[in-house]
Design a protein around this motif. Sequence first.
Motif, PDB file in Angstrom:
ATOM      1  N   LEU A   1       0.811  -1.223   0.000  1.00 48.87           N
ATOM      2  CA  LEU A   1       0.000   0.000   0.000  1.00 48.87           C
ATOM      3  C   LEU A   1       0.840   1.267   0.000  1.00 48.87           C
ATOM      4  O   LEU A   1       0.491   2.258  -0.630  1.00 48.87           O
ATOM      5  N   SER A   2       1.982   1.210   0.698  1.00 50.19           N
ATOM      6  CA  SER A   2       2.798   2.429   0.774  1.00 50.19           C
ATOM      7  C   SER A   2       3.382   2.766  -0.596  1.00 50.19           C
ATOM      8  O   SER A   2       3.503   3.926  -0.962  1.00 50.19           O
TER       9      SER A   2
ATOM     10  N   MET B   1       3.124   6.055  -5.565  1.00 46.23           N
ATOM     11  CA  MET B   1       2.973   6.192  -7.008  1.00 46.23           C
ATOM     12  C   MET B   1       1.855   7.182  -7.340  1.00 46.23           C
ATOM     13  O   MET B   1       1.915   7.891  -8.334  1.00 46.23           O
ATOM     14  N   GLY B   2       0.841   7.211  -6.482  1.00 45.95           N
ATOM     15  CA  GLY B   2      -0.237   8.187  -6.673  1.00 45.95           C
ATOM     16  C   GLY B   2       0.277   9.624  -6.536  1.00 45.95           C
ATOM     17  O   GLY B   2      -0.209  10.532  -7.198  1.00 45.95           O
ATOM     18  N   VAL B   3       1.281   9.815  -5.677  1.00 46.25           N
ATOM     19  CA  VAL B   3       1.905  11.135  -5.530  1.00 46.25           C
ATOM     20  C   VAL B   3       2.514  11.574  -6.866  1.00 46.25           C
ATOM     21  O   VAL B   3       2.614  12.759  -7.163  1.00 46.25           O
TER      22      VAL B   3
ATOM     23  N   MET C   1      -0.069  11.054   4.277  1.00 44.31           N
ATOM     24  CA  MET C   1       0.605  11.245   2.991  1.00 44.31           C
ATOM     25  C   MET C   1       1.050  12.693   2.785  1.00 44.31           C
ATOM     26  O   MET C   1       1.654  13.014   1.760  1.00 44.31           O
ATOM     27  N   LEU C   2       0.762  13.570   3.746  1.00 40.21           N
ATOM     28  CA  LEU C   2       0.999  14.999   3.533  1.00 40.21           C
ATOM     29  C   LEU C   2       2.478  15.301   3.266  1.00 40.21           C
ATOM     30  O   LEU C   2       2.829  15.953   2.277  1.00 40.21           O
ATOM     31  N   LEU C   3       3.338  14.777   4.139  1.00 39.03           N
ATOM     32  CA  LEU C   3       4.762  15.067   4.004  1.00 39.03           C
ATOM     33  C   LEU C   3       5.317  14.453   2.723  1.00 39.03           C
ATOM     34  O   LEU C   3       6.102  15.076   1.999  1.00 39.03           O
TER      35      LEU C   3
ATOM     36  N   PHE D   1       8.066   7.523  -1.352  1.00 42.34           N
ATOM     37  CA  PHE D   1       8.117   6.169  -0.762  1.00 42.34           C
ATOM     38  C   PHE D   1       9.042   6.154   0.463  1.00 42.34           C
ATOM     39  O   PHE D   1       8.699   5.581   1.503  1.00 42.34           O
ATOM     40  N   VAL D   2      10.212   6.799   0.316  1.00 40.07           N
ATOM     41  CA  VAL D   2      11.161   6.833   1.438  1.00 40.07           C
ATOM     42  C   VAL D   2      10.563   7.587   2.622  1.00 40.07           C
ATOM     43  O   VAL D   2      10.623   7.120   3.770  1.00 40.07           O
ATOM     44  N   ILE D   3       9.962   8.746   2.333  1.00 36.08           N
ATOM     45  CA  ILE D   3       9.353   9.513   3.427  1.00 36.08           C
ATOM     46  C   ILE D   3       8.281   8.682   4.125  1.00 36.08           C
ATOM     47  O   ILE D   3       8.183   8.629   5.340  1.00 36.08           O
ATOM     48  N   LYS D   4       7.499   7.971   3.305  1.00 39.83           N
ATOM     49  CA  LYS D   4       6.410   7.139   3.835  1.00 39.83           C
ATOM     50  C   LYS D   4       6.945   6.040   4.754  1.00 39.83           C
ATOM     51  O   LYS D   4       6.265   5.633   5.697  1.00 39.83           O
TER      52      LYS D   4
END
Lengths: 232, 101
Positions: free
Chosen positions: A156-157, A162-164, B62-64, B95-98
């Motif tokens: 999910l992450s 990818m949506g970003v 997801m903001l950051l 992805f890394v930030i997440k």
Amino acid sequence: MDKKKFSLKETLVISLPLIIGYFPVAMAFGLLAKNTAISLKDTSLFSILVFAGASQFMALDLIGAGVSNINIIIATFLLNLRHLMMSAALSLDMKEIPKKFLPFIAFGITDESFSVISFNKDKISLPFILLVNGLSYLSWVLGTLVGYGIGEVLPLSLQASMGVGLYAMFSALLTPELTRSREVLKISLLAAAIYAAFYYGGFLSAGWDLVLAILLSSLLGLFIFKEEESHE
Amino acid sequence: MNNYLVLVLGMALVTYLPRLLPLYLLSDKTIGRRFARFLSYIPYTSLSILIVRGVISADKDMLLASLGGIFLAGYLSYKTNSLILSVLSAIGLAFVIKLFV
């Protein structure tokens, strides 16, 4: 502006961010539709016939909340009114495209394809537009089917990241223009401020805030800037 | 399971018409300079608004990642002029930030 000759390779490279951005978002739609107890056939029809990300997600939300069909359709109309503005803007650049193709081109006008096409005006040609739109559409429809069929193949992450990519694409298209022209910088900041005011003001429903912010900021540009300063 | 055909067709129609009508009706018209100038601002105002909407309506977690991706993509695109490099790097950064947030 000088037109470039159509290049298949170049068009594929330009379309890649759209394809990569759409697929995971469509997968999320497919999976969510399945969880909302919508059949595979109807889920596919949403993506095949409507082809509008935000309103498809909104529809699932409203279906889940038991909202009537007619109210969902009205909400969709409002949310997608912004495409009136984008479609009108594209008409400036499509004078050389045979009119019989416009209904196909129009079907593929999304926030993302509009952005890519408007910021690559030197490449506009019938094959360029049909390929950008067609590949986006394919990615959207296939992503929906994959999401429905096998659910979470991607962590999910990664899917969210990818949506970003779609927002990153907007930024990658706009930012170089901001540095090239003070006028573009000013009108973009103005648009952002007006939209934020509408959003936080909360007096406009979703959809109206988008279309009115685009309309108002573009109109204000006419009064703020003098003719000779004009872009293009 | 309900049948959603009516809903889908209704949504398809109200989505398609705003996409079709301006393009179809305006494409062979000669339009005034002021109107053309107004239309020429729309790509900039639309994109700016879509970016802002992406940030202020992002899920909290997801903001950051969204902000990081948007800034990196803008910077790289300005520096390298490569759309795909900018977008892929932004996805990587998000992805890394997440992973850490």
